[in-house]
Design an enzyme around this catalytic site. Structure first.
Site, PDB file in Angstrom:
ATOM      1  N   GLU A 369       0.810  -1.220   0.000  1.00 45.56           N
ATOM      2  CA  GLU A 369       0.000   0.000   0.000  1.00 45.56           C
ATOM      3  C   GLU A 369       0.843   1.269   0.000  1.00 45.56           C
ATOM      4  O   GLU A 369       0.491   2.269   0.622  1.00 45.56           O
ATOM      5  CB  GLU A 369      -0.996   0.001   1.171  1.00 45.56           C
ATOM      6  CG  GLU A 369      -2.088  -1.044   1.011  1.00 45.56           C
ATOM      7  CD  GLU A 369      -3.326  -0.773   1.863  1.00 45.56           C
ATOM      8  OE1 GLU A 369      -3.424   0.318   2.467  1.00 45.56           O
ATOM      9  OE2 GLU A 369      -4.195  -1.658   1.919  1.00 45.56           O
ATOM     10  N   HIS A 646      -1.824  -1.526  10.504  1.00 45.28           N
ATOM     11  CA  HIS A 646      -1.331  -2.901  10.504  1.00 45.28           C
ATOM     12  C   HIS A 646      -0.113  -3.007  11.409  1.00 45.28           C
ATOM     13  O   HIS A 646       0.635  -2.036  11.589  1.00 45.28           O
ATOM     14  CB  HIS A 646      -0.917  -3.343   9.092  1.00 45.28           C
ATOM     15  CG  HIS A 646      -2.065  -3.655   8.188  1.00 45.28           C
ATOM     16  ND1 HIS A 646      -2.303  -4.912   7.683  1.00 45.28           N
ATOM     17  CD2 HIS A 646      -3.045  -2.868   7.684  1.00 45.28           C
ATOM     18  CE1 HIS A 646      -3.372  -4.892   6.907  1.00 45.28           C
ATOM     19  NE2 HIS A 646      -3.841  -3.654   6.887  1.00 45.28           N
TER      20      HIS A 646
END
Length: 662
Positions: A369, A646
């Site tokens: 990402e 995350h």
């Protein structure tokens, strides 16, 4: 294979692409800012809660018409730019390879000694993280913001954590070698003139903590340390910046309270911490970039407690009565508390923990990402202080190479301390929904990590991927896992220059890293859990389909709690995740059809420790037959607390050659 150092084959296309993007960018930026102003994060909501004048609402009322007017005015230019930009993507290369030419720039890294595979084995450390570097308006839907500042801070934290020395703890007691509740720190910066392996005179005393004060500039006196490494023979080949602490089993091997205070006084007398980090002193608007005392995430703080990845071994040496470095404070300790971090489960063959820092001597890094191009440049610049080789801007755009139109790249980024020999990228053609707008795929790399005395190359294979994210798309993810295995097999065949009879290169490891967007406990992910990938590759955290090891925790954080004081720093998040109740409050848990839709209700009844969707897999198939690969350490990392939703993961593999390995 030639690695692509520029996105286009010639300068004319590069200039034309820059011109077309220059026409598009104002419209893109204005649209991004306009949407972002209507999507506040929980941090911003808390900041505005005490504002009696409704200043933010007034700003929106004023700025929205301005943004709209400028957006409409920029649309014709953006349309022209798009008509130029789109066809150019057919000539664009699938990645950009960046090699650090100025070695002095990598002042946080140590010189790698070439592995000759003679005698000792060698360990390699891999890291993986989803960093959520989307355009700011889209990142806010994950409750993170200020993408450009976050990119710089993420890069700085990673390279600072990886460039610190690694401490090894040797316990000289034949009866009491368990320090499963230990809490150490390896934030020890070597001083010039020290040898590669140093023994610190620090008796281990319970209930004390470890602090660090010294030069955090990242240089670590690299030139001097490199000279030292060249002249010293390291019994543990390839382990750089290793600091050894020997712990005597007798009571007289420990420091008394008075002695400990004296050591503290010497260290504190050295003055305030010299924590400038190459002059990066700007204060960003992202809340957790501003370090507090006790926040060790960026290594800029005065206190850096409770480190990770400390090797615990039984030694038979004596305590070396050397003097403590007057510039640093070595104050190692054992915290007497319940912890899941250090080999709590004695049946496990490797160390595992929740760490406040990226592991020392990190060799390879796979990120997901990294969608925003400007953020990728800032991240690359920071990572180049430690990693010499980086591949970024990976993917395809427009209609080139995939079935549907792609607005953004794959978001993959790879960084390595070892030279990259070959690289290949493939785009998943079956993306659905919003995922189909990104060129999600897999990046395959071949790296050279050494050579044998017979001049055979020692190589390794690393795959980085990001699968379909939408819940319920089980079939799509299984198809992508099938393609991942097929592409990897083709890549290994096409890049191999060996034959069974005359091997020109020896394969040391084959690792897959990435965000697979399914966990091993959710009932809805049963197909992925039983995929054939897990018959060929091993997951260190997994017992079998539907069951993780007791120490494994989830890697997906609950976005709503990212800015809570309890988890807003690496140390705080580490403490919270060490307890079951803490994990229930701040991790996303597996879904189940048998429980209520209430998040808290599911958490109270479901087994497991959260959704673990970020994976590190390795295989023993297809490697050099006479060598053995095993996991040495596995860690869940909290150093990026407040910067992404995350938890990064890291794995250290030991490649044993079978010749006089310890």
């Amino acid at each position: 294979m030639v690695l692509y150092t520029s996105p286009f084959p010639n300068s004319f296309l590069s200039v034309l692409h820059s011109f077309s993007w220059g026409l598009i960018f104002p419209c893109y930026w204005l649209a991004d800012r306009l949407v972002a102003s209507f999507v506040p994060t929980t941090y911003e909501k808390r900041q505005r809660a005490d504002d009696p004048c409704y200043f933010h609402a007034l700003c929106i009322i004023i700025t929205t018409p301005i943004y709209l007017a400028l957006l409409v005015a920029s649309l014709p230019f953006a349309l022209i730019g798009f008509l130029l930009w789109s066809p150019l993507q057919s000539a664009r290369r699938p990645y950009i390879y960046s090699k650090l030419e100025d070695k002095n720039h990598a002042n946080g890294a140590t010189l790698l000694t070439e592995w000759k595979a003679a005698g000792n084995g060698k360990s390699f450390c891999f890291g993986s993280a989803n960093v959520c570097l989307l355009p700011d308006s889209l990142a806010r839907f994950n409750n993170v913001f200020n993408t450009q500042a976050r990119a710089k801070e993420i890069g700085r934290r990673i390279r600072n954590g990886a460039s610190r020395p690694q401490i090894k703890i040797y316990i000289d007691s034949p009866t009491n070698t368990s320090i499963s509740a230990a809490s150490f720190s390896s934030l020890v910066s070597p001083q010039s003139g020290d040898s590669a392996n140093r023994t610190v005179n620090a008796g281990i005393k319970r209930t004390t903590s470890m602090e660090y004060k010294g030069d955090n500039s990242g240089s670590n006196n690299s030139e001097d340390s490199r000279e030292d490494k060249g002249g010293a023979g390291d019994p543990n080949e390839g382990e750089e910046n290793t600091c050894i602490v020997r712990i005597n089993g007798e009571d007289n091997g420990h420091m008394s309270d008075t002695e400990t205070d004296n050591v503290n006084g010497q260290a504190h007398a050295s003055g305030p911490a010299e924590a400038s980090l190459e002059g990066d002193t700007e204060i960003s608007k992202t809340p957790n970039h501003k370090q507090k005392e006790g926040d060790s995430g960026s290594l800029d703080s005065y206190s850096a407690s409770r480190e990770s990845l400390v090797k615990v071994r039984v030694g038979d040496g004596t305590v070396d009565q050397s003097t403590v470095n007057n510039k640093l404070l070595y104050k190692a300790s054992i915290m007497k508390k319940t912890s899941v971090r250090k080999k709590k489960h004695t049946d496990e063959t490797f160390d595992h923990e929740i760490s406040a820092f990226f592991p020392a001597n990190l060799d390879f890094l796979c990120l997901q990402e990294v969608f925003d191009k400007r953020a990728a440049e800032k991240l690359k610049e920071q990572l180049h202080h430690y990693f010499e080789y980086i591949l970024y801007d990976v993917g395809v755009y427009s209609c080139h190479g995939c079935c549907s139109f792609k607005f953004v790249n794959s978001g993959l980024l790879f960084a390595s301390r070892y030279p990259v020999m070959d690289a290949a990228y493939h785009c998943y053609p079956n993306g659905r929904g919003t995922d189909s707008l990104a060129s999600k795929g897999a990046l395959f790399l071949k790296v050279q990590v050494g050579s044998t005395p017979q001049d055979q190359r020692i190589v390794g294979y690393i795959s980085c991927t990001h699968l379909q994210a939408i819940a319920g798309d089980t079939t799509v993810r299984c198809e992508q896992l099938d393609m991942l295995q097929d592409w990897l097999s083709e890549f290994r065949k096409s890049t191999s220059s060996s034959s069974t009879a005359n091997p020109e290169e020896l394969v040391a490891f084959d690792v897959i890293c990435g965000d697979l967007n399914f966990d091993n406990c959710s009932s809805e992910d049963k197909l992925e859990q039983q995929h054939s990938l897990f018959t060929h590759y091993k997951d260190p955290c997994r017992i079998g389909p539907g069951e993780d090891k007791p120490w494994a925790i989830g890697t997906l954080l609950d976005p709503e709690g990212l800015y809570d004081e309890e988890v807003c720093s690496p140390d705080n998040l580490q403490k919270v995740l060490e307890s079951e109740e803490g994990r229930k409050g701040y991790l996303v848990y597996p879904t189940s059809k048998n429980h209520s839709s209430s998040q808290k209700g599911r958490k109270a009844s479901l087994k497991g420790n959260g959704r673990r969707i970020d994976y590190m897999l390795y295989t023993e198939e297809g490697l050099y037959l006479e060598w053995k690969v095993e996991v040495e350490e596995f860690s869940f990392i909290t150093q990026l607390a407040g910067l992404t939703d995350h938890l990064p993961v890291a794995m250290r593999l030991m490649v044993s050659t079978g010749e006089d390995d310890p």
